[in-house]
Design a protein around this motif. Structure first.
Motif, PDB file in Angstrom:
ATOM      1  N   ARG A 116       0.807  -1.216   0.000  1.00  0.00           N
ATOM      2  CA  ARG A 116       0.000   0.000   0.000  1.00  0.00           C
ATOM      3  C   ARG A 116       0.847   1.277   0.000  1.00  0.00           C
ATOM      4  N   LYS A 117       1.926   1.300   0.747  1.00  0.00           N
ATOM      5  CA  LYS A 117       2.776   2.497   0.797  1.00  0.00           C
ATOM      6  C   LYS A 117       3.335   2.820  -0.587  1.00  0.00           C
ATOM      7  N   TYR A 118       3.753   1.815  -1.314  1.00  0.00           N
ATOM      8  CA  TYR A 118       4.297   1.985  -2.669  1.00  0.00           C
ATOM      9  C   TYR A 118       3.179   2.306  -3.652  1.00  0.00           C
ATOM     10  N   PHE A 119       2.078   1.595  -3.533  1.00  0.00           N
ATOM     11  CA  PHE A 119       0.930   1.745  -4.428  1.00  0.00           C
ATOM     12  C   PHE A 119       0.412   3.182  -4.422  1.00  0.00           C
ATOM     13  N   GLN A 120       0.420   3.804  -3.257  1.00  0.00           N
ATOM     14  CA  GLN A 120      -0.147   5.143  -3.113  1.00  0.00           C
ATOM     15  C   GLN A 120       0.838   6.263  -3.451  1.00  0.00           C
ATOM     16  N   ASP A 121       2.056   5.903  -3.812  1.00  0.00           N
ATOM     17  CA  ASP A 121       3.067   6.916  -4.144  1.00  0.00           C
ATOM     18  C   ASP A 121       2.918   7.332  -5.604  1.00  0.00           C
ATOM     19  N   ALA A 122       1.747   7.852  -5.932  1.00  0.00           N
ATOM     20  CA  ALA A 122       1.422   8.268  -7.302  1.00  0.00           C
ATOM     21  C   ALA A 122       0.418   9.414  -7.225  1.00  0.00           C
ATOM     22  N   ASP A 123       0.142  10.014  -8.363  1.00  0.00           N
ATOM     23  CA  ASP A 123      -0.870  11.063  -8.422  1.00  0.00           C
ATOM     24  C   ASP A 123      -2.201  10.525  -7.875  1.00  0.00           C
ATOM     25  N   SER A 124      -2.939  11.367  -7.150  1.00  0.00           N
ATOM     26  CA  SER A 124      -4.163  10.928  -6.484  1.00  0.00           C
ATOM     27  C   SER A 124      -5.201  10.384  -7.463  1.00  0.00           C
TER      28      SER A 124
END
Length: 259
Positions: free
Chosen positions: A51-59
């Motif tokens: 999840r930490k990696y997955f969310q490291d993108a534009d919202s």
């Protein structure tokens, strides 16, 4: 790149399998499309999400990819929280490997006449030339570590889900048509999630799962274990049946002119 998941499957069938005439492809397992069209029930399949990696993108990207995960879950797939360790070391080692191999393969041309190369390519080659043999060997140790980590993760899940890109491709800056453009910051964000599969040779597929406000497509990436393309294609086929993956014609389209 393909127009539909069926085109991808056909290309896979044409390319996969044993090729006795090609030493690198001898003994490869045959192509496998097991359960390709069994898309309404994905029970038994596990999707790993860090999840930490997955969310490291534009919202906007994260939101669309989360909606795609919800669709897979609704079809019976289990979403499993995972951890991928040392991502910064993996990213830098991946960069070192690609840059070093790119520079070495271009040496005989670049040294002969650097003006054959566009300015941004010259910059990249000069930067790659600063890396040492020690850097490259260290990167290969990280590569072996990454491969082992992926093997352990795939003992727990069937695929890993990530956004295809971390950001959107910017508009071409004025003047870049002739001189090129080097924007390491935005390139790093766009390519953030390309590292894992590319570094250790894992099969991966990107499925369109939405359109951003700026009218560019958003993709969900699924990464599978070696020779496990069947599960990737099956899940991609399941997503392609939903409106998230519906194709659309971009505002600037030149297909008719090219054809």
């Amino acid at each position: 790149m393909a127009g539909s998941i069926y085109d991808v499957a056909l290309a896979y069938l044409a390319m996969a399998g044993d090729e006795p005439q090609t030493p690198e492809l001898r003994g490869m397992p045959p192509a496998n499309l097991k359960d390709f069209e069994k898309t309404s029930d994905l029970s038994g399949l596990k999707v790993g999400v860090y999840r930490k990696y997955f969310q490291d993108a534009d919202s906007e990207i994260v939101q669309s990819c989360d909606m795609a995960l919800d669709l897979l879950s609704a079809a019976g797939a289990e979403i499993v929280e995972i951890t991928i360790a040392n991502l910064d070391a993996i990213r830098l080692s991946h960069l070192c490997t690609i840059a070093s191999e790119f520079a070495q393969s271009m040496d005989k041309y670049f040294c002969h006449n650097s003006r054959w190369f566009a300015p941004e390519t010259q910059v990249s080659l000069h930067m790659a030339g600063q890396m040492t043999s020690r850097d490259y060997i260290s990167a290969q140790k990280v590569r072996a570590y990454t491969a082992q980590q992926m093997r352990e993760i795939f003992q727990e899940v069937d695929v890993i889900a990530l956004p295809s890109t971390g950001d959107f491709t910017p508009e071409i800056a004025p003047g870049s048509e002739e001189t090129g453009e080097v924007n390491i910051s935005i390139l790093g964000r766009i390519m953030r999630f390309a590292t894992l599969a590319n570094f250790v040779g894992l099969p991966a597929i990107s499925i369109p799962v939405g359109k951003a406000k700026c009218s560019v497509p958003i993709g969900l990436q699924l990464i599978g274990d070696h020779y496990d393309e069947a599960k990737l294609l099956r899940m991609a086929n399941a997503l392609s049946n939903h409106s998230l993956s519906a194709p659309y014609k971009p505002a600037a389209y030149y297909g008719e002119d090219l054809l």
